[in-house]
Design an enzyme around this catalytic site. Structure first.
Site, PDB file in Angstrom:
ATOM      1  N   HIS A 189       0.812  -1.216   0.000  1.00  0.00           N
ATOM      2  CA  HIS A 189       0.000   0.000   0.000  1.00  0.00           C
ATOM      3  C   HIS A 189       0.842   1.261   0.000  1.00  0.00           C
ATOM      4  CE1 HIS A 189      -2.550   3.216   1.706  1.00  0.00           C
ATOM      5  NE2 HIS A 189      -3.574   2.546   1.207  1.00  0.00           N
ATOM      6  N   ASP A 190       1.813   1.318   0.936  1.00  0.00           N
ATOM      7  CA  ASP A 190       2.652   2.516   1.055  1.00  0.00           C
ATOM      8  C   ASP A 190       3.999   2.332   0.373  1.00  0.00           C
ATOM      9  OD1 ASP A 190       0.626   3.508   2.623  1.00  0.00           O
ATOM     10  OD2 ASP A 190       1.728   3.434   4.522  1.00  0.00           O
ATOM     11  N   THR A 191       4.186   1.182  -0.275  1.00  0.00           N
ATOM     12  CA  THR A 191       5.494   0.869  -0.846  1.00  0.00           C
ATOM     13  C   THR A 191       5.352   0.532  -2.319  1.00  0.00           C
ATOM     14  OG1 THR A 191       5.226  -1.392   0.006  1.00  0.00           O
ATOM     15  CG2 THR A 191       6.514   0.145   1.369  1.00  0.00           C
TER      16      THR A 191
END
Ligand SMILES: *[C@@H]1O[C@H](CO)[C@@H](O)[C@H](O)[C@H]1NC(C)=O
Ligand SMILES: *[C@@H]1O[C@H](CO)[C@@H](O)[C@H](O)[C@H]1NC(C)=O
Length: 290
Positions: A189-191
């Site tokens: 998601h954040d990567t």
């Protein structure tokens, strides 16, 4: 001597009880689902590690599997509730009515939701954990939004930090229905896809050959939603000894997240929730009980 024999028999009998408590399924005796975040099918299926799983003798790629909404939350809710409950954002909701846990518990099928970084307490209903991070995110935990779970301490206690998994594996206590939700770095998601797949390879390779985890277990790997696909097509892979793949390791049947729910229901003859799960095609075409 008689007492010793009795004690020995009793020990054998009582250790046998643990396995007797397993509710045998038609296709598998345990399902372990791992949910990744935000990726188009076309990109995800090129991951070298994912490819090695679905192209193996125990793998099949579902080539026509669609998510059911945007953003994340409605997709996770769909997997255990059979509809999006009308949710179109990532907000906090108390969803009423039956869900998959009611059907599983009615048949005494054990379950747990393993959430990475869910360390803020039993029944924690906050949005993120630990404080100051966005590692655990409630929007990726459908269980805590079910009113008949979040008002029931016994059920809440089945939503655990992921560190519990290795304890359960070593004690041969992994439940029969498992949803594993990586944190927002490990799930992509954040990567990025490559970061997520590097985490996944480390996590799965360390555990996939452990009989306390893999015996008659169907592993299911899926992304919650697509990014650019108009049909919301996502990658979905079935893996494990219950999988008997065709020669091309592909299943082109039209599936959705409701097929995941319908597959669980069909495996254990649970009936259904009377929502989209009642008409969804279960993903059982290439499954045979080992
Ligand atoms: C859900 O229920 C809890 C407990 O009753 C309550 O504290 C919370 O405000 C409710 N959340 C929503 C979004 O209604
Ligand atoms: C988050 O969870 C992962 C996986 O259990 C763990 O390795 C990491 O240390 C945790 N991070 C924090 C900040 O607690």
């Amino acid at each position: 001597m008689k007492l010793l024999i009795f004690v020995t028999l009793f020990t054998i009998f009582s250790s046998g009880l643990a396995s007797a408590a397993i509710v045998a399924g038609t296709y598998f005796d345990r399902i372990v689902a791992v949910i990744f975040e935000n990726q188009d099918y076309s990109k995800a299926i090129k991951s070298t590690y994912l490819t090695s799983l679905y192209n193996s003798p125990e793998g099949v790629l579902l080539t026509n599997y669609d998510a059911v909404g945007h953003p994340s939350e409605p997709n996770y809710v769909a997997m255990i509730y059979g509809s999006t409950a009308g949710i179109t954002d990532d907000g906090d909701y108390n969803i009423t009515g039956q869900n998959l846990i009611d059907l599983l518990e009615a048949r005494s099928i054990t379950w747990k939701a393993y959430m990475e970084n869910y360390t803020c307490g039993v029944c924690f209903t906050g949005d993120f954990c630990p404080a100051g991070t966005d590692l655990y995110a409630r929007k990726h935990n459908p269980f805590i939004s079910m009113e008949d779970i979040n008002t029931n301490p016994t059920r809440c206690a089945k939503i655990v930090d992921s560190s519990q998994l290795d304890i359960d594996i070593s004690n041969n206590q992994v439940p029969q229905y498992v949803m594993y939700v990586p944190n927002q770095q490990d799930d992509g998601h954040d990567t990025s896809l490559s970061t997520a797949m590097t985490w996944f390879q480390g996590w799965f390779d360390a555990r996939k050959n452990n009989p306390n985890f893999n015996t008659n277990t169907l592993f299911f790997f899926v992304w919650d939603e697509a990014v650019t696909s108009k049909t919301n097509q996502v990658a979905a892979v079935l893996y494990g000894t219950p999988v008997k793949p065709p020669s091309n390791n592909q299943d082109s049947t039209a599936y959705t997240h409701y097929s995941f729910l319908a597959g669980v229901e069909k495996n254990w003859n649970l009936g259904n929730l009377g929502r989209n799960d009642a008409t969804a095609t279960p993903f059982t075409k290439y499954l045979v009980h080992p």
